[in-house]
Scaffold this motif. Structure first.
Motif, PDB file in Angstrom:
ATOM      1  N   PRO A 148       0.836  -1.218   0.000  1.00  0.00           N
ATOM      2  CA  PRO A 148       0.000   0.000   0.000  1.00  0.00           C
ATOM      3  C   PRO A 148       0.863   1.258   0.000  1.00  0.00           C
ATOM      4  CG  PRO A 148       0.074  -0.989   2.191  1.00  0.00           C
ATOM      5  CD  PRO A 148       0.776  -1.946   1.288  1.00  0.00           C
ATOM      6  N   VAL A 149       0.466   2.228  -0.830  1.00  0.00           N
ATOM      7  CA  VAL A 149       1.188   3.505  -0.852  1.00  0.00           C
ATOM      8  C   VAL A 149       0.232   4.673  -0.602  1.00  0.00           C
ATOM      9  CG1 VAL A 149       3.080   2.738  -2.309  1.00  0.00           C
ATOM     10  CG2 VAL A 149       1.002   3.622  -3.373  1.00  0.00           C
ATOM     11  N   GLY A 150      -1.026   4.376  -0.244  1.00  0.00           N
ATOM     12  CA  GLY A 150      -1.983   5.425   0.107  1.00  0.00           C
ATOM     13  C   GLY A 150      -3.195   5.467  -0.798  1.00  0.00           C
ATOM     14  N   GLY A 151      -4.396   5.518  -0.198  1.00  0.00           N
ATOM     15  CA  GLY A 151      -5.626   5.616  -0.975  1.00  0.00           C
ATOM     16  C   GLY A 151      -5.831   4.413  -1.875  1.00  0.00           C
ATOM     17  N   ARG A 152      -6.143   4.707  -3.141  1.00  0.00           N
ATOM     18  CA  ARG A 152      -6.363   3.636  -4.115  1.00  0.00           C
ATOM     19  C   ARG A 152      -5.077   3.179  -4.774  1.00  0.00           C
ATOM     20  NH1 ARG A 152      -9.438   4.890  -8.594  1.00  0.00           N
ATOM     21  NH2 ARG A 152      -9.018   7.119  -8.433  1.00  0.00           N
ATOM     22  N   ASN A 153      -3.951   3.740  -4.358  1.00  0.00           N
ATOM     23  CA  ASN A 153      -2.672   3.443  -4.995  1.00  0.00           C
ATOM     24  C   ASN A 153      -1.896   2.359  -4.238  1.00  0.00           C
ATOM     25  OD1 ASN A 153      -2.846   5.548  -7.060  1.00  0.00           O
ATOM     26  ND2 ASN A 153      -2.674   6.969  -5.331  1.00  0.00           N
ATOM     27  N   VAL A 154      -1.434   1.359  -5.002  1.00  0.00           N
ATOM     28  CA  VAL A 154      -0.609   0.287  -4.435  1.00  0.00           C
ATOM     29  C   VAL A 154       0.561   0.032  -5.377  1.00  0.00           C
ATOM     30  CG1 VAL A 154      -2.510  -0.850  -3.210  1.00  0.00           C
ATOM     31  CG2 VAL A 154      -2.006  -1.488  -5.580  1.00  0.00           C
ATOM     32  N   LEU A 155       1.571  -0.671  -4.875  1.00  0.00           N
ATOM     33  CA  LEU A 155       2.716  -1.068  -5.685  1.00  0.00           C
ATOM     34  C   LEU A 155       2.697  -2.582  -5.811  1.00  0.00           C
ATOM     35  CD1 LEU A 155       5.360   0.075  -7.045  1.00  0.00           C
ATOM     36  CD2 LEU A 155       6.544  -0.625  -4.948  1.00  0.00           C
ATOM     37  N   GLY A 156       2.664  -3.076  -7.048  1.00  0.00           N
ATOM     38  CA  GLY A 156       2.727  -4.512  -7.288  1.00  0.00           C
ATOM     39  C   GLY A 156       4.173  -4.962  -7.366  1.00  0.00           C
ATOM     40  N   VAL A 157       4.501  -6.091  -6.756  1.00  0.00           N
ATOM     41  CA  VAL A 157       5.867  -6.638  -6.787  1.00  0.00           C
ATOM     42  C   VAL A 157       5.781  -8.103  -7.203  1.00  0.00           C
ATOM     43  CG1 VAL A 157       7.974  -7.129  -5.496  1.00  0.00           C
ATOM     44  CG2 VAL A 157       6.634  -5.094  -4.945  1.00  0.00           C
ATOM     45  N   PRO A 169       3.447   0.630 -10.340  1.00  0.00           N
ATOM     46  CA  PRO A 169       2.329   1.251  -9.614  1.00  0.00           C
ATOM     47  C   PRO A 169       0.992   0.821 -10.204  1.00  0.00           C
ATOM     48  CG  PRO A 169       3.312   2.828 -11.115  1.00  0.00           C
ATOM     49  CD  PRO A 169       4.152   1.586 -11.198  1.00  0.00           C
ATOM     50  N   ILE A 170       0.001   0.639  -9.342  1.00  0.00           N
ATOM     51  CA  ILE A 170      -1.350   0.281  -9.763  1.00  0.00           C
ATOM     52  C   ILE A 170      -2.335   1.205  -9.059  1.00  0.00           C
ATOM     53  CG2 ILE A 170      -3.079  -1.556  -9.913  1.00  0.00           C
ATOM     54  CD1 ILE A 170      -0.823  -3.582  -9.428  1.00  0.00           C
ATOM     55  N   GLN A 171      -3.306   1.728  -9.803  1.00  0.00           N
ATOM     56  CA  GLN A 171      -4.391   2.501  -9.194  1.00  0.00           C
ATOM     57  C   GLN A 171      -5.656   1.654  -9.280  1.00  0.00           C
ATOM     58  OE1 GLN A 171      -6.165   6.329 -10.809  1.00  0.00           O
ATOM     59  NE2 GLN A 171      -5.092   7.102  -8.995  1.00  0.00           N
ATOM     60  N   LEU A 172      -6.156   1.241  -8.118  1.00  0.00           N
ATOM     61  CA  LEU A 172      -7.308   0.358  -8.045  1.00  0.00           C
ATOM     62  C   LEU A 172      -8.614   1.135  -8.156  1.00  0.00           C
ATOM     63  CD1 LEU A 172      -6.044  -1.850  -5.080  1.00  0.00           C
ATOM     64  CD2 LEU A 172      -6.005  -2.448  -7.512  1.00  0.00           C
ATOM     65  N   ALA A 173      -9.704   0.417  -8.364  1.00  0.00           N
ATOM     66  CA  ALA A 173     -11.018   1.045  -8.470  1.00  0.00           C
ATOM     67  C   ALA A 173     -11.563   1.463  -7.104  1.00  0.00           C
ATOM     68  CB  ALA A 173     -11.988   0.083  -9.149  1.00  0.00           C
ATOM     69  N   THR A 177      -8.494  -1.963   2.273  1.00  0.00           N
ATOM     70  CA  THR A 177      -8.078  -1.860   3.674  1.00  0.00           C
ATOM     71  C   THR A 177      -6.792  -2.639   3.879  1.00  0.00           C
ATOM     72  OG1 THR A 177      -9.269  -3.857   4.351  1.00  0.00           O
ATOM     73  CG2 THR A 177     -10.507  -1.771   4.352  1.00  0.00           C
ATOM     74  N   ALA A 178      -6.113  -2.359   5.007  1.00  0.00           N
ATOM     75  CA  ALA A 178      -4.890  -3.091   5.335  1.00  0.00           C
ATOM     76  C   ALA A 178      -5.185  -4.582   5.458  1.00  0.00           C
ATOM     77  CB  ALA A 178      -4.277  -2.545   6.618  1.00  0.00           C
ATOM     78  N   ARG A 179      -6.365  -4.901   6.034  1.00  0.00           N
ATOM     79  CA  ARG A 179      -6.731  -6.314   6.202  1.00  0.00           C
ATOM     80  C   ARG A 179      -6.882  -7.009   4.840  1.00  0.00           C
ATOM     81  NH1 ARG A 179     -11.501  -8.837   5.807  1.00  0.00           N
ATOM     82  NH2 ARG A 179     -11.762 -10.867   6.857  1.00  0.00           N
ATOM     83  N   GLN A 180      -7.523  -6.310   3.890  1.00  0.00           N
ATOM     84  CA  GLN A 180      -7.701  -6.905   2.564  1.00  0.00           C
ATOM     85  C   GLN A 180      -6.355  -7.177   1.886  1.00  0.00           C
ATOM     86  OE1 GLN A 180     -10.330  -3.866   0.945  1.00  0.00           O
ATOM     87  NE2 GLN A 180     -12.004  -5.377   0.784  1.00  0.00           N
TER      88      GLN A 180
END
Length: 362
Positions: A148-157, A169-173, A177-180
């Protein structure tokens, strides 16, 4: 008049052709019968030399620009010379030491290793160093996760078993949450480790659909991630270094038009990748790896008609991964270039094996 045995005649032709190609590679000067009589030391009369030269020309091993000019090797003549050198690959011990030093620096990612390898091949060969990276779609996944990098933005590795690393970088729809994210990462790495990239998506989505309702919310998140994986691994990477070396030796490649054509194709990485992928297709994984030399039009690319391509298919265990090699003049020092490409190919394979033994996370 005494007739020589056919085997003796053929041996004379072979020795003379070897000498001519070797001399032309060193000097770039066409070879005349008088020069051969003076310098070759083959114990042949002038009449015998002229007769053999004519036969070699008729057989397509030599060509003569005009009647008064000396002779130069054709692609067929170079091919004969290279086939003779197979098994006589030569690389000086001092050069091997310098090359090995380049690999002593700790390199943890395959992308970096292959990029450095193309630079090394270019530097040592004074030609263009080329490396085709492994085809990621067929590789097994070692780790795949979201950061997670904040909001709808995550980094795929994504990390494959051969050490190839991709992060993007990926911007999700929606904002996960951290749990998800934690649940998905745990699920993915419990279920897709060892699965090939091109089969992972269907396998994951099938498993998710069979899980309890509380995990159904992860389906869209997993779907987005694995769709992104498919997109990011689609272009196969090719590393090319040393185009400037080609320009600095332009006189060895022919006229300006020929050199421009060669430079253009070196810049077209997609076309070079297709050429190197053919080397993979032609390789038999059950046979020992060997250096292959394609001379001029043997490459199947008209733009390489004035060049030679020396390649080595590198492997990881019993799997063929990629190709590395050198593009240079047809007047290259073949025994040295073949030795260089073979040696560097084996160093890359050794590094991949070390990663397996170290078992570290990359």
């Amino acid at each position: 008049m005494r007739q020589l045995k056919p085997a003796v005649v053929q041996e004379r032709k072979r020795h003379l052709l070897q000498w001519i190609v070797h001399y032309f590679i060193k000097t770039s000067k066409p070879v005349s019968s008088s020069l051969i009589a003076e310098e070759a030391g083959l114990d042949l009369s002038s009449a015998s030399i002229r007769s053999i030269l004519q036969e070699l020309e008729n057989d397509g091993f030599l060509h003569q620009a005009h009647t008064s000019a000396g002779r130069e090797p054709t692609d067929k003549g170079y091919r004969f010379f290279v086939d003779y050198l197979t098994g006589v690959q030569r690389l000086a011990a001092s050069e091997k030491e310098k090359i090995e030093e380049q690999y002593q620096n700790r390199i943890e990612e395959l992308d970096t290793l292959l990029s450095e390898t193309s630079r090394l091949l270019s530097r040592v060969s004074h030609g263009a160093g080329i490396v085709l990276s492994p085809q990621m779609r067929s590789q097994s996944i070692k780790r795949l996760e979201l950061l997670p990098v904040g909001g709808r933005n995550v980094l795929g590795v994504l990390i494959t078993d051969s050490g190839m690393v991709r992060h993007w970088p990926i911007q999700l729809a929606f904002a996960p949450t951290a749990r998800q994210i934690n649940t998905l990462n745990r699920f993915l790495n419990e279920n897709i480790r060892g699965c090939s990239v091109d089969k992972a998506q269907n396998m994951v989505l099938t498993k998710l659909s069979q899980m309890e309702r509380e995990f159904s919310e992860l389906t869209s998140l997993a779907g987005e991630l694995l769709t992104e994986v498919g997109r990011v691994v689609s272009p196969e990477s090719i590393y090319v270094e040393g185009a400037g070396n080609i320009l600095s030796q332009a006189d060895q490649f022919g006229d300006l038009k020929t050199v421009q054509s060669l430079m253009r194709v070196i810049g077209e990485k997609d076309r070079l990748a297709v050429l190197l992928e053919k080397e993979l297709e032609d390789n038999d994984a059950s046979l020992p790896a060997r250096v292959r030399v394609r001379i001029g039009t043997e490459s199947g690319m008209p733009e390489l008609q004035s060049a030679s391509l020396v390649t080595h298919v590198y492997r990881h265990g019993d799997r063929v991964l990629g190709v590395l090699g050198v593009i240079g003049s047809k007047r290259m020092e073949y025994s040295r270039m073949m030795g260089l490409v073979d040696f560097v190919g084996r160093l890359v394979e050794a590094r991949l094996k070390e990663w397996d033994l170290e078992g570290g996370s990359r």
